[in-house]
Design a protein around this motif. Structure first.
Motif, PDB file in Angstrom:
ATOM      1  N   ILE A 242      21.330  36.527  43.081  1.00  0.00           N
ATOM      2  CA  ILE A 242      21.213  36.743  41.642  1.00  0.00           C
ATOM      3  C   ILE A 242      22.551  37.209  41.075  1.00  0.00           C
ATOM      4  CG2 ILE A 242      20.276  39.109  41.908  1.00  0.00           C
ATOM      5  CD1 ILE A 242      18.442  38.349  39.447  1.00  0.00           C
ATOM      6  N   VAL A 243      23.255  38.043  41.845  1.00  0.00           N
ATOM      7  CA  VAL A 243      24.596  38.470  41.440  1.00  0.00           C
ATOM      8  C   VAL A 243      25.532  38.221  42.610  1.00  0.00           C
ATOM      9  CG1 VAL A 243      26.048  40.440  40.817  1.00  0.00           C
ATOM     10  CG2 VAL A 243      23.737  40.272  39.894  1.00  0.00           C
ATOM     11  N   THR A 244      26.666  37.568  42.325  1.00  0.00           N
ATOM     12  CA  THR A 244      27.648  37.335  43.372  1.00  0.00           C
ATOM     13  C   THR A 244      28.964  37.959  42.937  1.00  0.00           C
ATOM     14  OG1 THR A 244      26.601  35.177  43.548  1.00  0.00           O
ATOM     15  CG2 THR A 244      28.539  35.567  44.920  1.00  0.00           C
ATOM     16  N   ILE A 245      29.522  38.774  43.804  1.00  0.00           N
ATOM     17  CA  ILE A 245      30.816  39.393  43.537  1.00  0.00           C
ATOM     18  C   ILE A 245      31.803  38.689  44.451  1.00  0.00           C
ATOM     19  CG2 ILE A 245      32.095  41.569  43.634  1.00  0.00           C
ATOM     20  CD1 ILE A 245      29.311  42.972  43.458  1.00  0.00           C
ATOM     21  N   GLU A 246      32.829  38.055  43.851  1.00  0.00           N
ATOM     22  CA  GLU A 246      33.761  37.258  44.661  1.00  0.00           C
ATOM     23  C   GLU A 246      35.182  37.760  44.496  1.00  0.00           C
ATOM     24  OE1 GLU A 246      31.588  32.880  44.411  1.00  0.00           O
ATOM     25  OE2 GLU A 246      33.566  33.210  43.519  1.00  0.00           O
ATOM     26  N   GLY A 247      35.712  38.324  45.533  1.00  0.00           N
ATOM     27  CA  GLY A 247      37.113  38.754  45.548  1.00  0.00           C
ATOM     28  C   GLY A 247      37.484  39.638  44.369  1.00  0.00           C
ATOM     29  N   VAL A 248      36.572  40.518  43.987  1.00  0.00           N
ATOM     30  CA  VAL A 248      36.798  41.311  42.781  1.00  0.00           C
ATOM     31  C   VAL A 248      37.721  42.498  43.050  1.00  0.00           C
ATOM     32  CG1 VAL A 248      35.641  42.939  41.228  1.00  0.00           C
ATOM     33  CG2 VAL A 248      34.732  40.647  41.531  1.00  0.00           C
ATOM     34  N   SER A 249      38.723  42.648  42.177  1.00  0.00           N
ATOM     35  CA  SER A 249      39.622  43.798  42.225  1.00  0.00           C
ATOM     36  C   SER A 249      39.697  44.422  40.849  1.00  0.00           C
ATOM     37  CB  SER A 249      41.041  43.379  42.621  1.00  0.00           C
ATOM     38  OG  SER A 249      41.052  42.869  43.919  1.00  0.00           O
ATOM     39  N   LYS A 250      39.934  45.716  40.828  1.00  0.00           N
ATOM     40  CA  LYS A 250      40.197  46.381  39.554  1.00  0.00           C
ATOM     41  C   LYS A 250      41.409  47.268  39.748  1.00  0.00           C
ATOM     42  CE  LYS A 250      39.509  47.527  35.338  1.00  0.00           C
ATOM     43  NZ  LYS A 250      39.445  46.526  34.265  1.00  0.00           N
ATOM     44  N   ARG A 251      42.420  47.030  38.942  1.00  0.00           N
ATOM     45  CA  ARG A 251      43.608  47.880  39.016  1.00  0.00           C
ATOM     46  C   ARG A 251      43.750  48.631  37.708  1.00  0.00           C
ATOM     47  NH1 ARG A 251      45.597  43.327  41.860  1.00  0.00           N
ATOM     48  NH2 ARG A 251      46.352  42.338  39.963  1.00  0.00           N
ATOM     49  N   PHE A 252      44.047  49.903  37.809  1.00  0.00           N
ATOM     50  CA  PHE A 252      44.368  50.687  36.625  1.00  0.00           C
ATOM     51  C   PHE A 252      45.865  50.968  36.670  1.00  0.00           C
ATOM     52  CE2 PHE A 252      39.914  51.763  37.482  1.00  0.00           C
ATOM     53  CZ  PHE A 252      39.354  51.424  36.265  1.00  0.00           C
ATOM     54  N   VAL A 253      46.556  50.668  35.584  1.00  0.00           N
ATOM     55  CA  VAL A 253      48.009  50.817  35.568  1.00  0.00           C
ATOM     56  C   VAL A 253      48.389  51.913  34.599  1.00  0.00           C
ATOM     57  CG1 VAL A 253      50.200  49.660  35.144  1.00  0.00           C
ATOM     58  CG2 VAL A 253      48.263  48.378  36.071  1.00  0.00           C
ATOM     59  N   LYS A 254      49.206  52.834  35.058  1.00  0.00           N
ATOM     60  CA  LYS A 254      49.777  53.831  34.159  1.00  0.00           C
ATOM     61  C   LYS A 254      51.220  53.432  33.942  1.00  0.00           C
ATOM     62  CE  LYS A 254      50.785  58.670  33.601  1.00  0.00           C
ATOM     63  NZ  LYS A 254      51.487  59.660  34.405  1.00  0.00           N
ATOM     64  N   LYS A 255      51.504  52.996  32.708  1.00  0.00           N
ATOM     65  CA  LYS A 255      52.846  52.499  32.413  1.00  0.00           C
ATOM     66  C   LYS A 255      53.830  53.667  32.346  1.00  0.00           C
ATOM     67  CE  LYS A 255      52.258  47.997  30.490  1.00  0.00           C
ATOM     68  NZ  LYS A 255      51.414  47.561  31.571  1.00  0.00           N
TER      69      LYS A 255
END
Lengths: 327, 338
Positions: free
Chosen positions: B5-18
């Motif tokens: 029902i839900v597929t997560i594929e190669g998921v990344s999350k980056r938070f950047v502090k400039k």
């Protein structure tokens, strides 16, 4: 075993808009040297107030209305603030859930630790600093000399709690009250802290009162357990006896509520309803309205403690007898 | 075989502090500051089957909540795809997207922070279904009453505000709000963590009843292994942004393969483990700003080899539906078999 701390018939009241609230009502407890007592209860059961009362930290609008707290035979209730200050931190110490309750955010750790040492002993700054460094080493903080120069915000949550523990143990207190010190921490960090406290208390013979809502932590740590509900101790005894064959239906309900391996996917034995307001306690037994074993005579009067074999006590008219909780 | 029902594929999350203005000026002088990047979630794959409960466990900062939020559509992934019934949510047509968004609802840890304190329960629970046309404005009252009854609240309370309820009741209101739009998937982020044990048991029982009655699928994010063991069919263990072990719940708890999972399970206090000596896993979780090379866990691992420092360990299959991202334990296992 002689008791280091003896609490009898302690009552703490708070005057509020809703009238006089009995946060702690007739609590009797004792802890011996080197013993670990788990004081278990849910929010508002009076477990933290009991801990604060031991340290003489009940402030207005609260007051100790009745009972006595004896430390090594000496009565603490009614002592002056000056006399309490001599005891607090030196003979009786406390660890709080949030280490920032103990630590001052604008002072370096060494300043605070040296101050805590010199409050009770005349020692040089240098000697006090060395002792502070030793204390940090004992609770497992690496490179203590450098860490002494840090401010509390430069530590992680687990490290901060260790600093708070190091401060509490500086003078090798005879009694240590720990109020949910690991509740906000991750499991691996919690285990590190439990390991440190366990070792330190056995080395120094400190009597430990560990206040928590988590039965599983108490199971692994304590010698005896006291369960509080609505300001009263409803059951007390050795850990094995209480957890394997609880007498009070509330204790049985709490044990049944803990999710565990053996009950995977089954419904948990929930306790219906919620904790009553202390300002409007039901007639008779406070647990009556939520109790599966309630009968007419439960509503007549607050049950008085029944003494059982092996140093057990419970306050219940119709205790659970031959029904051990399913493991 | 049914489709996920839900597929997560190669998921990344980056938070950047400039680098801020002061930093940029310092860089002109040659300070050499660069942007700080946190890889909160780092290349995660996970397929959730209809009707199952997937537990997502890990310690603070491991990225489990971020992953939950991406699944619920609150946050877009930096990389990778999240598919609902096989279709990429990010590239769906507007109508389909709305359907997918409504189908995946989230329940938060702190109901006081996620319920509007100025709205009455009737508005909190009834607003979304009216807006999305699931029910007419005239039918709202009855619909809210029905939803409240389902989560075990008395419909008579719908005129009250959130602050007039206890913690357990507020948790139920949060659940009612999510259920009001007839979701298929619930993402529960530490949904029972703030509750007393006896109330927690009530809410866990409610989740299990709802699953049976409404045929729901859960992604259950929690740091509490006892709760996850109780409720989940499959468990994914995260460490510093990556899934290190994924297996059916019985297998994870009976035969944990990753050294981190093993350590985590050893530390969990249990009712039946009396007066034990607590041991301590060395060190703390490293900063996600600068995670260790190779396997993130190797500096704390008792089995670490030099190979663990190079390259991300791939997920290898070690049993029926059981995968682990460890280079050491699967080899030990096959050595034992041979």
């Amino acid at each position: 075993m002689t008791a280091v701390l003896d609490i009898s018939d302690l009552a703490v009241t708070f005057s509020t808009r809703d009238g006089l609230v009995k946060a702690v009502d007739g609590v009797t407890l004792s802890v011996a040297r080197g013993e670990v007592l788990g004081l278990v209860g849910e929010s508002g059961s009076g477990k933290s107030v009991t801990g604060l009362a031991v340290l003489g930290l009940i402030d207005a609008p609260g007051r100790i209305a009745a009972g006595s707290i004896r430390f090594q035979g000496r009565e603490l209730v009614g002592l002056s603030e000056a006399e309490l200050r001599k005891l607090r931190g030196r003979h009786v110490a406390m660890i709080f859930q949030d280490p920032m309750t103990t630590l001052n955010p604008v002072l370096r750790v060494d300043t605070q630790m040296i101050e805590a040492i010199q409050a009770h002993e005349k020692v040089s700054d240098k000697a006090a600093r060395d002792r502070a460094a030793q204390a940090l080493t004992k609770v497992g903080i690496p490179s203590p000399q450098e860490r002494l120069n840090s401010y509390p915000h430069q530590f992680s949550g687990g490290m901060r709690q260790r600093v708070a523990i190091a401060i509490a143990l500086l003078h090798g207190p005879a009694v240590l009250v720990a109020d949910e010190p690991t509740t906000a921490l991750d499991v691996t960090i919690q285990a590190q802290i439990l390991a440190e406290v366990q070792q330190l208390c056995s080395e120094m013979g400190t009597a430990l009162i560990w206040i928590t809502h988590d039965l599983a932590v108490v199971a692994g740590l304590a010698d005896r357990i006291a369960v509080m509900y609505a300001g009263r101790i409803v059951e007390e005894g050795p850990v094995d006896a209480v957890l394997d064959a609880p007498r009070h239906p509330y204790t049985a309900g709490l044990i049944g509520s803990v999710p565990s391996r053996n009950r995977r996917g089954e419904r948990l034995a929930q306790i219906p309803g919620m904790t009553p307001s202390l300002a409007r306690l039901p007639e008779g037994c406070s647990f009556g309205p939520r109790c599966p074993r309630v009968q007419a005579d439960c509503r007549v009067a607050q049950p008085s403690p029944t003494e059982g074999a092996g140093g057990r006590r419970w306050r219940c008219v119709h205790p659970v007898v031959d029904e051990p909780v399913p493991a | 075989m049914t489709a996920p029902i839900v597929t997560i594929e190669g998921v990344s999350k980056r938070f950047v502090k400039k680098v801020d203005l002061a930093g940029r000026i310092a860089n002109v002088m040659g300070a050499g500051l660069s942007d700080q990047v946190v890889r909160a979630v780092d290349g995660v794959d996970l397929a959730i089957m209809p009707g199952e409960v997937v537990g997502l466990v890990g310690e603070s900062g491991c990225g489990k909540s971020t992953l939950g939020r991406m699944v619920a559509g609150i946050m877009p992934p930096t990389e990778g795809r999240i598919r609902y019934r096989g279709e990429d949510v990010a590239t769906m047509a507007a109508g389909r997207r709305k359907e997918a968004d409504l189908a995946i609802q989230m329940i938060f840890q702190d109901p006081m922070a996620s319920l509007n304190p100025r709205m009455r329960v009737e508005e909190i629970v009834g607003e979304a279904p009216v807006v999305h046309g699931l029910v007419s404005a005239a039918g709202r009252r009855d619909y809210v009453a029905e939803t409240l009854t389902r989560v075990g609240l008395d419909p008579a309370v719908m005129g009250r505000f959130p602050h007039q309820f206890s913690g357990g009741q507020r948790a139920r209101i949060g659940i009612a709000r999510a259920l009001a739009v007839k979701p298929k998937v619930l993402v529960c982020d530490e949904a029972v963590a703030a509750l007393d044990v006896s109330i927690q048991a009530q809410v866990l029982n409610l989740f299990m009843d709802l699953r049976r009655d409404l045929d729901l699928t859960y992604l259950f994010v929690s740091h509490d292994l006892g709760v996850v063991e109780h409720i989940a069919d499959r468990v994914a263990v995260m460490y510093l942004g990556r899934i290190v072990e994924l297996a059916p719940a019985e297998a994870v708890f009976a035969r944990p393969m990753h050294p981190y999972t093993q350590a985590l399970l050893e530390e969990v206090p249990r009712l039946d483990a009396r007066k034990r000596a607590f041991s301590a896993l060395k060190g703390e979780i490293p900063s996600p700003l600068d995670p260790p090379e190779g396997c993130h866990f190797h500096p704390r691992c008792r089995l670490a080899l030099s190979a663990c420092r190079n390259g991300r360990p791939p997920l290898v299959t070690v049993g029926e539906g059981h995968t682990t991202a460890c280079k050491v334990t699967p080899a030990m296992l096959s050595a034992r078999v041979a």
